[in-house]
Write an enzyme that holds these catalytic residues in place. Structure first.
Site, PDB file in Angstrom:
ATOM      1  N   ARG A  70       0.887  -1.158   0.000  1.00 35.36           N
ATOM      2  CA  ARG A  70       0.000   0.000   0.000  1.00 35.36           C
ATOM      3  C   ARG A  70       0.926   1.210   0.000  1.00 35.36           C
ATOM      4  NH1 ARG A  70      -3.645  -3.199  -0.176  1.00 35.36           N
ATOM      5  NH2 ARG A  70      -5.226  -3.750   1.372  1.00 35.36           N
ATOM      6  N   LYS A  98       1.032  -2.673  12.160  1.00 36.78           N
ATOM      7  CA  LYS A  98       0.184  -1.681  12.819  1.00 36.78           C
ATOM      8  C   LYS A  98      -0.875  -1.152  11.855  1.00 36.78           C
ATOM      9  CE  LYS A  98       2.706   0.781  15.550  1.00 36.78           C
ATOM     10  NZ  LYS A  98       3.581   1.793  16.151  1.00 36.78           N
ATOM     11  N   LYS A 110      10.179   3.329   8.481  1.00 35.08           N
ATOM     12  CA  LYS A 110      10.664   3.990   9.707  1.00 35.08           C
ATOM     13  C   LYS A 110      12.014   4.614   9.417  1.00 35.08           C
ATOM     14  CE  LYS A 110       9.420   4.577  14.037  1.00 35.08           C
ATOM     15  NZ  LYS A 110       8.041   4.663  14.543  1.00 35.08           N
ATOM     16  N   SER A 367      -2.361  10.379  11.607  1.00 40.51           N
ATOM     17  CA  SER A 367      -1.492  10.774  10.481  1.00 40.51           C
ATOM     18  C   SER A 367      -2.216  10.511   9.159  1.00 40.51           C
ATOM     19  CB  SER A 367      -0.194   9.967  10.489  1.00 40.51           C
ATOM     20  OG  SER A 367       0.746  10.570  11.341  1.00 40.51           O
TER      21      SER A 367
END
Ligand code: NAD
Length: 474
Positions: A70, A98, A110, A367
């Site tokens: 995605r 998550k 990250k 977010s």
């Protein structure tokens, strides 16, 4: 900032891998898919010089993309003295799971930079952050469509503001430039409610837990959050907001707060906002009045309590201190605070753990809302707020005319109030956290081999990701 605590022989990444391996085994997933799920798609390492007080200093950082099934891939950027590639990759993987657990349509990423922000002035931090941002953009690791950073340990709206401005200067024609970073200041395209979103999400996770008496019973607890004795480690962005909201809105008692330089204990309950102000004023938790001070901060984790909320960093509960933990319920507000070995020990003792991959997903949920708002170029609620207000007033008039009774002002105000951006963000966050926990409970109940919420959350996530890998190929 503290150094990384000694974990129990396993790196953070190995801990995450073990947990995922167990989920893959329970699901009977074919090996190729398992390997595809575990591997990090790409990792960028950069080293760059910045002139600090007339001298060139070299900084090293990473951005890992665990998945891009995605897009964009999403995840925070941490500034800490002990960051390394292994940790950044583990955190990127955690982001993939998550997002899947809370149904946010992003891949996992990250970033990290080796730096102790307390050693640099604001101007120096700005120069370093802007240079790191240029490196990420140059190498294709930051854009609204492909990879969108957010705050994490040691970073916040200030750093995100510098990052988005750096992107805008490089791409002045990109009309969606605001979507290149989330967690921005509200005046610069941020969404109301993002700053406190992760802490608020922890509160919503705990509220949802206490809505299910069977789950509360599993933890050997009863009732609601009211008067529950809570210990919190780390009074930063996540820890502060979680503790503050639980104290003032749910009536929980925050009996101990552990920080870098010691812990404070008051069994009657601490006023979290006052503790935060005291730390901001004095630079330390030491000397806070009306509380017992513990020089060894980690000792606080072992005090008797109902709920323990580690909200500082990874690897703080290991096989060494796990046997001494007295909490019946642990809400993992930080990423990876419990090592794999400690997790096994706690499970054997029946301690219930609300896992990080779900518990601290509030940040990425909001977010996502911020990114949607940036691409839509309109504040949430702008189109419909006054419409709903007018409709509410008509309903009040109709009720009052039909009954000949004037509704109390508070009720009229509630009925006629149109939702603003804060209301909508909170409602979306609450909904996401509730539904995800209900899915986790369901998953745990319907498979005899799943004994804990973490495994249920991973199985849930892996099912969704594997389906997507199958559909688009991997
Ligand atoms: P932060 O830098 O704002 O706060 C961290 C706090 O923990 C600081 O007050 C620091 O002094 C304290 N601390 C550090 N080491 C400690 C130790 N050993 N013992 C006690 N206190 C210690 O960071 P944050 O954004 O609140 O992030 C905290 C954790 O939550 C991290 O694991 C991060 O990855 C995770 N997280 C953050 C977000 C977010 O939106 N900020 C989202 C998801 C997960």
């Amino acid at each position: 900032m503290n150094s990384k605590p000694e974990a129990d022989g396993l790196s953070f990444r190995e801990s995450v891998d073990h947990m995922v391996d167990n989920a893959i085994e329970i699901m009977g997933l074919e090996k190729g898919m398992g390997n595809a799920l575990k591997s990090c798609h790409s990792v960028l390492q950069v080293s760059f010089p910045v002139k600090i007080k007339g001298q060139a200093e070299i900084f090293t950082g990473w951005r890992a993309v665990h998945s891009d099934h995605r897009l964009p891939s999403k995840g925070g950027i941490r500034f800490a003295p002990y960051v390394d590639q292994d940790e950044v990759e583990a955190l990127a993987a955690l982001m993939t799971y998550k997002c899947a657990i809370v149904d946010v349509p992003f891949g996992g990423s990250k970033g990290g930079l080796i730096i102790d922000p307390s050693k640099y002035s604001t101007d120096e931090m700005e120069a370093i952050t802007r240079r790191f941002t240029r490196e990420l953009i140059d190498k294709g690791y930051m854009s609204p469509a492909k990879n969108v950073p957010a705050p994490d340990l040691g970073t916040g709206p200030r750093e995100m503001g510098w990052m988005v401005d750096t992107y805008r200067r490089l791409f002045p024609d990109d009309i969606n430039y605001l979507g290149s970073v989330t967690g921005k200041p509200v005046e610069h395209g941020g969404v109301r409610g993002r700053k406190e979103a992760t802490g608020r999400g922890v509160q919503y996770a705990l509220r949802e837990f206490f809505r299910h008496p069977d789950e509360v019973h599993l933890a050997n607890l009863s009732g609601t959050l009211k008067d529950k004795r809570i210990i919190i480690q780390g009074l930063g962005n996540v820890g502060y907001h979680a503790a503050h909201f639980l104290e003032i809105e749910d009536g929980a008692r925050i009996i101990a707060i552990a920080e870098c330089d010691g812990a404070i204990v008051n069994l009657q309950g601490l006023v979290v906002a006052e503790v935060r102000q005291y730390i901001d004023r004095t630079g330390s938790i030491k000397g806070y009045p009306n509380a017992e001070y513990l020089a060894n901060s980690a000792e606080a984790l072992e005090l008797d309590c109902d709920i323990l909320i580690p909200a500082a960093m990874e690897g703080v509960i290991t096989n060494k201190n796990a046997p001494n933990i007295k909490a019946r319920l642990i809400a993992e507000a930080a990423n990876g605070p419990i090592t794999y070995n400690a997790d096994q020990l706690l499970q054997e003792r029946g301690v219930q753990i609300i896992p990080d991959a779900y518990c601290n997903a509030g940040g990425v949920i909001v977010s996502y809302f911020e990114w949607v708002r940036n691409l839509a170029h309109v504040r949430f609620g702008r189109m419909e707020r006054r419409f709903h207000e007018a409709k509410g007033r008509h309903i009040i008039t109709a009720i009052e005319q039909a009954t000949d009774v004037k509704l109390p002002d508070w009720l009229s105000d509630e009925i006629s109030r149109g939702a603003n951006e804060f209301d909508l963000v909170r409602s979306g966050l609450d909904d996401s956290m509730r539904l995800a926990f209900q899915d986790i409970i369901e998953c745990r109940r319907t498979n005899d081999r799943i004994k804990d919420y973490r495994m249920a959350a991973y199985v849930l996530a892996i099912k969704k990701i594997a389906r997507s890998y199958h559909d688009i190929g991997y």
